[in-house]
Motif scaffolding. Structure first.
Motif, PDB file in Angstrom:
ATOM      1  N   THR A 200       0.835  -1.200   0.000  1.00 39.50           N
ATOM      2  CA  THR A 200       0.000   0.000   0.000  1.00 39.50           C
ATOM      3  C   THR A 200       0.869   1.250   0.000  1.00 39.50           C
ATOM      4  O   THR A 200       0.602   2.220  -0.737  1.00 39.50           O
ATOM      5  CB  THR A 200      -0.924   0.007   1.236  1.00 39.50           C
ATOM      6  OG1 THR A 200      -1.739  -1.160   1.207  1.00 39.50           O
ATOM      7  CG2 THR A 200      -1.803   1.238   1.249  1.00 39.50           C
TER       8      THR A 200
ATOM      9  N   THR B 232      -4.346   7.214  -4.476  1.00 36.53           N
ATOM     10  CA  THR B 232      -4.941   7.669  -3.213  1.00 36.53           C
ATOM     11  C   THR B 232      -4.866   6.521  -2.223  1.00 36.53           C
ATOM     12  O   THR B 232      -4.764   5.339  -2.614  1.00 36.53           O
ATOM     13  CB  THR B 232      -6.406   8.070  -3.406  1.00 36.53           C
ATOM     14  OG1 THR B 232      -7.162   6.917  -3.787  1.00 36.53           O
ATOM     15  CG2 THR B 232      -6.555   9.152  -4.464  1.00 36.53           C
TER      16      THR B 232
ATOM     17  N   GLN C 150      -7.047   4.938  -0.378  1.00 39.08           N
ATOM     18  CA  GLN C 150      -8.052   3.885  -0.473  1.00 39.08           C
ATOM     19  C   GLN C 150      -7.805   3.000  -1.699  1.00 39.08           C
ATOM     20  O   GLN C 150      -7.878   1.770  -1.626  1.00 39.08           O
ATOM     21  CB  GLN C 150      -9.456   4.513  -0.542  1.00 39.08           C
ATOM     22  CG  GLN C 150     -10.581   3.508  -0.402  1.00 39.08           C
ATOM     23  CD  GLN C 150     -10.536   2.780   0.938  1.00 39.08           C
ATOM     24  OE1 GLN C 150     -10.277   3.384   1.971  1.00 39.08           O
ATOM     25  NE2 GLN C 150     -10.737   1.463   0.918  1.00 39.08           N
TER      26      GLN C 150
ATOM     27  N   ARG D  64      -4.728   0.767  -1.121  1.00 36.73           N
ATOM     28  CA  ARG D  64      -4.949  -0.442  -0.303  1.00 36.73           C
ATOM     29  C   ARG D  64      -5.737  -1.489  -1.078  1.00 36.73           C
ATOM     30  O   ARG D  64      -5.449  -2.692  -0.994  1.00 36.73           O
ATOM     31  CB  ARG D  64      -5.688  -0.076   0.984  1.00 36.73           C
ATOM     32  CG  ARG D  64      -5.933  -1.288   1.868  1.00 36.73           C
ATOM     33  CD  ARG D  64      -6.424  -0.924   3.254  1.00 36.73           C
ATOM     34  NE  ARG D  64      -6.689  -2.122   4.030  1.00 36.73           N
ATOM     35  CZ  ARG D  64      -5.793  -2.850   4.679  1.00 36.73           C
ATOM     36  NH1 ARG D  64      -4.501  -2.500   4.610  1.00 36.73           N
ATOM     37  NH2 ARG D  64      -6.136  -3.917   5.366  1.00 36.73           N
ATOM     38  N   THR D  65      -6.696  -1.073  -1.871  1.00 39.00           N
ATOM     39  CA  THR D  65      -7.466  -2.035  -2.674  1.00 39.00           C
ATOM     40  C   THR D  65      -6.561  -2.754  -3.668  1.00 39.00           C
ATOM     41  O   THR D  65      -6.643  -3.981  -3.843  1.00 39.00           O
ATOM     42  CB  THR D  65      -8.597  -1.311  -3.412  1.00 39.00           C
ATOM     43  OG1 THR D  65      -9.443  -0.642  -2.469  1.00 39.00           O
ATOM     44  CG2 THR D  65      -9.427  -2.288  -4.235  1.00 39.00           C
TER      45      THR D  65
ATOM     46  N   GLY E  52      -3.421   3.552   4.345  1.00 39.04           N
ATOM     47  CA  GLY E  52      -4.780   3.345   3.860  1.00 39.04           C
ATOM     48  C   GLY E  52      -5.857   3.289   4.913  1.00 39.04           C
ATOM     49  O   GLY E  52      -7.032   3.174   4.594  1.00 39.04           O
TER      50      GLY E  52
ATOM     51  N   GLY F 137      -8.469   4.755   7.048  1.00 39.58           N
ATOM     52  CA  GLY F 137      -9.189   6.022   7.047  1.00 39.58           C
ATOM     53  C   GLY F 137      -9.424   6.538   8.451  1.00 39.58           C
ATOM     54  O   GLY F 137      -9.085   5.900   9.456  1.00 39.58           O
TER      55      GLY F 137
ATOM     56  N   ARG G 178     -11.504   4.167  10.543  1.00 42.64           N
ATOM     57  CA  ARG G 178     -10.746   3.019  11.046  1.00 42.64           C
ATOM     58  C   ARG G 178      -9.888   3.406  12.243  1.00 42.64           C
ATOM     59  O   ARG G 178      -9.865   2.704  13.257  1.00 42.64           O
ATOM     60  CB  ARG G 178      -9.871   2.481   9.908  1.00 42.64           C
ATOM     61  CG  ARG G 178      -8.795   1.499  10.305  1.00 42.64           C
ATOM     62  CD  ARG G 178      -9.365   0.157  10.626  1.00 42.64           C
ATOM     63  NE  ARG G 178      -8.317  -0.824  10.848  1.00 42.64           N
ATOM     64  CZ  ARG G 178      -8.517  -2.009  11.386  1.00 42.64           C
ATOM     65  NH1 ARG G 178      -9.732  -2.360  11.750  1.00 42.64           N
ATOM     66  NH2 ARG G 178      -7.524  -2.860  11.550  1.00 42.64           N
TER      67      ARG G 178
END
Length: 899
Positions: free
Chosen positions: A39, A48, A50, A53-54, A397, A399, A402
């Motif tokens: 990540t 970005t 998010q 991380r995906t 990642g 947020g 989290r």
């Protein structure tokens, strides 16, 4: 997804979450590490957080990515994430044992104190009554101005008029507090009972757990006397015997049948062991009681109609009272402002305890505020050191949601453990608080740590966890690179955090001052009470009440001579004991309030228009009474052996009555008499009596009460309704109790013995509620001061730690250790000064709330408002000095090596 499938999946998911093997956990942690590394690489490539991380999950954790998709579909992902957050929180806190221990203990004290006090407040003031539809119950009160006028009770004719003149009540029942002698296998004993009308239990909404309760068929003359035991009386006096129903008990000189045992319930105004029908007391069925409008011995409880309100009932009762005053002017003292009112029964049960309990609840809340402020400061300090960790997690990642969830999990673990320990603390304190509450309310037996109280503790824990979680500021997107570049350099936190930490310290100091001021005022009240002059010359006095109940004597007035002879034989036998210097007979004993108060008049002295009728307590005394009791004679003479039945009637008055009846004149030789319609129902005459002496006032109504007017009559001249033995010894009078008790038992085996107490014990009994108030609030104040001192020292110590480089540079440029100390002390001193100012202001205005609990001390007592801030200032300076000393010992050469 079907319900059946959901029910099959949940147990499996729960087992997978909470019963994972160590290997599984290690693999998951390693996988998470590689995902976070990928990540970070994706972020550097311009993605970005998010999206990065995906992509990492797809590249490295494809299987995990599919798992998360499945979890989202099944709706169980949140459960696994919550479990993962909790595991992480426990692991993180395990690595900070000192922080965890301090926070948990601080919260345990704060939550425990609040839980314990809330259990008392709920049990006495808030908990619904155990009666059926208890919120519909009301208490009718008849009162007037002046000492002893708080509760006059009602006469039977007044109760009839209230029944006929109101429509808001579904039922109205009568109750009389009474005392009877219960003859048992181990001798006679006095028990407190209530005499009730047959509809009492129906109106009160009380049911039996054994047998039955009284009904209308148990009213009136000629019915057999019956008894319903209260639940407490059944347990304490009969050991909860299930075969008690139907047993015959000897009460006074009558055989009474126990017909039932009542459900657990509190009684007002005092605790009773049993409730009997009126027939046990012929006086309650006599024409004088039934028809005498001024013969007020009855308390009244009522049940509201379903559609009626307390305000409506109150208006009706006030209207009836106005009509009665107009129709029967001779039965009401206009100058004393007699009045009738309606009070919800639950409120009247706790009215004596209300001010004290809310004071203690406020004190406990202040302790919780200080504890929460201290924990918040510790959390903010730890947050500064964890700032780098949060930045890295955000960059990888995680947020804001989290990160906030991770903080909430940690704080929930801390606060829930603190609440659990606090509940243990509360369990230890409930016993003490229950005995404390018994002095104020008969609902003390309802105090317990039940589910609502434990729910209160959990609610406090969750609320504190939420507050602590949202105090922390999370890193903002776009600042990750610069903050990561800062590496592991020590950071002191943002200006906002520093201001918040200092504000929390100021709050701790201010609240501590308010608590200490309240504790000091209550402590000074207790000291003032202990120094009150009782009106007695010595405290080496023992009082023993040996009584014949009025019901027995009124049945057979001719027994008075034998009764007096029995008292004289007891007096002579006790006087022969070693160490005894005087023995007297009177009723009641010294420092005991008389329940017999009558109107009194002076010869040739008319009352002014609107002036209240004088009233005085009736007391009996033999010639030795004043010397044995240590009551000084102010003027005239004491009673003599010639003051016998048939001789001229004489009395001795106390100073309060002399000042009321004969202001500015010599009372000796003046004539007084008992008066009023109530005298028709007593065995005492209304003949004129000559005042032969004046004695000093005594604190018979309590050490904090105004002296009550009293008139003493010769013991030999009047009917003996009861008697107290007053024994004076040259030393250690308490050692005489066993011998005195044996003599009384030998000469009066069927007479109850009550209130065997020394004067010192009676004084202590009067002071003890104030002492407990002071002790509880003082303990809260001491706890608050300790927590506040730790908070001051902790904030300054953290400041010193964060400013090590700065201090090292200052010292290398010539600043000596004393200058560094002054700098740190100045920083702490400013916080201390602001907190002290706010605390003094808060104490000044807050003292008005406890005005009703003070005696001999003004709410704005200047000594308290000076001593408390000075004491807090000394403690604060010591707390500041410790980190200042540490700062002065920093080695510049070592500190400047830190980059």
């Amino acid at each position: 997804m079907t319900i059946e499938r959901f029910l099959r999946i949940i147990p499996l998911r729960l087992r997978s979450v909470f019963h994972r093997s160590d290997v599984e956990r290690e693999l998951d942690e390693e996988l998470e590490y590689h995902i976070e590394q990928q990540t970070a690489q994706n972020i550097r490539a311009g993605m970005t957080p998010q999206v990065a991380r995906t992509a990492a999950l797809r590249a490295i954790g494809g299987i995990e990515f599919r798992k998360e998709q499945v979890r989202d579909t099944r709706g169980t992902r949140w459960l696994e994430e919550a479990a993962r957050d909790l595991r992480f929180a426990v692991r993180s806190l395990r690595h900070s044992p000192a922080f965890t221990a301090v926070v948990v203990l601080t919260l345990a004290l704060g939550i425990g104190a609040n839980t314990a006090i809330f259990s008392v407040v709920r049990g006495v003031l808030l908990k619904p009554l155990p009666h059926r539809d208890g919120d519909r119950l009301v208490y009718l009160r008849h009162s007037m101005d002046g000492p002893g006028g708080a509760n006059l009770n009602f006469s039977v004719p007044e109760v009839r008029d209230l029944r006929d003149g109101t429509t808001s009540f579904a039922g109205m029942a009568e109750y009389s507090s009474w005392g009877v002698t219960l003859q048992g296998s181990e001798g006679a004993e006095s028990i407190a009972v209530g005499l009730v009308t047959g509809n009492y239990f129906d109106v009160m909404g009380l049911a039996p757990v054994l047998g039955r309760v009284t009904g209308p068929a148990d009213d009136g003359p000629g019915v057999p006397p019956v008894m319903v035991l209260t639940y407490d009386g059944w347990i304490t006096r009969f050991g909860g015997d299930p075969d008690i129903v139907g047993r015959q008990l000897q009460v006074e000189d009558a055989s009474v049948t126990v017909i039932g045992v009542l459900q657990p319930a509190p009684f007002f105004p005092t605790r009773v062991d049993a409730l009997l029908n009126m027939v046990i007391s012929p006086h309650h069925l006599s024409a004088s009681m039934v028809e005498g409008r001024t013969h007020r011995m009855t308390e009244v409880v009522a049940r509201l109609e379903p559609d009626a309100t307390v305000e409506q009932a109150r208006g009706e009762v006030v209207a009836v009272a106005a009509r009665l005053r107009q129709a029967y002017p001779d039965a009401y003292d206009a100058g004393a402002h007699q009045r009738m009112s309606v009070i919800p029964f639950k409120r009247v049960m706790g009215e004596r305890a209300q001010l004290t309990l809310w004071l203690l609840m406020s004190a406990a809340a202040f302790v919780l505020i200080i504890a929460a402020a201290n924990v918040a400061n510790l959390t903010l300090m730890r947050g500064v050191r964890r700032d780098q960790e949060l930045v890295v997690r955000a960059a990888l990642g995680a947020g804001a949601t989290r990160l906030r969830r991770l903080l909430l999990a940690e704080n929930l673990v801390l606060t829930l453990i603190g609440a659990a320990l606090g509940a243990a603390v509360a369990i230890g304190g409930v016993g003490l608080l229950k005995s404390f509450a018994e002095r104020y309310s008969t609902r003390a037996n309802e105090i317990r740590l039940d589910l609502p109280v434990l729910g209160f503790a959990v609610a406090l824990a969750v609320a504190l966890a939420l507050v602590l979680s949202f105090l922390a500021t999370l890193p903002k997107e776009g600042t990750y690179a610069s903050r990561i570049a800062a590496g592991m350099r020590r950071m002191s936190g943002s200006l906002r955090k520093q201001r918040l930490q200092r504000a929390l310290v100021v709050v701790q100091i201010a609240v501590s001052v308010v608590l200490l001021a309240g504790a000091t005022l209550l402590t000074r009240t207790m000291i003032q009470l202990s120094q009150v002059e009782t009106g007695l010359r010595t405290e080496e006095i023992l009082t023993v009440e040996v009584g014949i109940r009025p019901t027995q004597l009124l049945r057979d007035p001719s027994s008075d001579a034998q009764t007096k002879e029995r008292y004289y034989r007891m007096r002579d036998a006790i006087a022969a004991l070693p160490g005894v210097t005087a023995v007297a007979i009177g009723t009641p004993g010294p420092l005991r309030s008389s329940t017999v108060r009558f109107e009194v008049k002076a010869e040739a002295k008319a009352l002014a228009v609107g002036e209240a009728i004088p009233r005085a307590e009736m007391r009996l005394a033999n010639p030795e009474f004043f010397r044995a009791s240590g009551i000084p004679l102010v003027a005239g003479r004491e009673f003599t052996s010639t003051d016998q039945r048939g001789s001229a009637r004489v009395v001795i008055v106390n100073q309060a009555l002399a000042d009321r009846l004969f202001p500015g004149t010599d009372p000796i030789g003046q004539r007084v008499a008992w008066t009023g319609d109530l005298m028709r129902f007593t065995p005492f005459s209304t003949d004129w009596r000559t005042v032969v002496g004046v004695v000093r006032n005594t604190q018979d109504g309590g050490l904090d009460a105004e002296p009550r007017a009293a008139m003493y009559m010769p013991f030999a001249q009047e009917l003996t309704v009861a008697g107290s033995l007053v024994i004076r010894a040259d030393s250690n009078v308490a050692a005489l109790i066993p011998a005195v008790t044996r003599i009384v038992r030998r000469l009066a085996p069927t007479a109850p013995i009550d209130e065997v107490m020394t004067i010192a014990q009676i004084k202590d009994q009067s002071v003890s509620p104030r002492r407990l108030n002071a002790a509880l609030v003082s303990s809260f104040g001491l706890l608050a001061v300790i927590i506040a001192a730790v908070g001051i020292a902790g904030v300054l110590a953290f400041s010193v730690s964060a400013r090590t480089n700065e201090i090292g540079i200052r010292m290398s440029l010539g600043a000596d250790s004393s200058r560094v100390q002054r700098m740190i002390l100045g920083e702490g001193g400013l916080l201390l000064a602001v907190g002290l100012v706010l605390g003094v202001v808060g104490a000044y205005f807050g003292a008005r709330v406890i005005r009703g609990l003070l005696f001999g001390v003004a709410p704005h007592d200047p000594v308290t408002l000076v001593v408390v801030p000075v004491m807090m200032a000394v403690i604060g300076v010591v707390a500041c000095w410790i980190p200042a000393l540490r700062a002065s010992r920093i080695d510049p050469a070592i500190s400047m090596r830190v980059t």
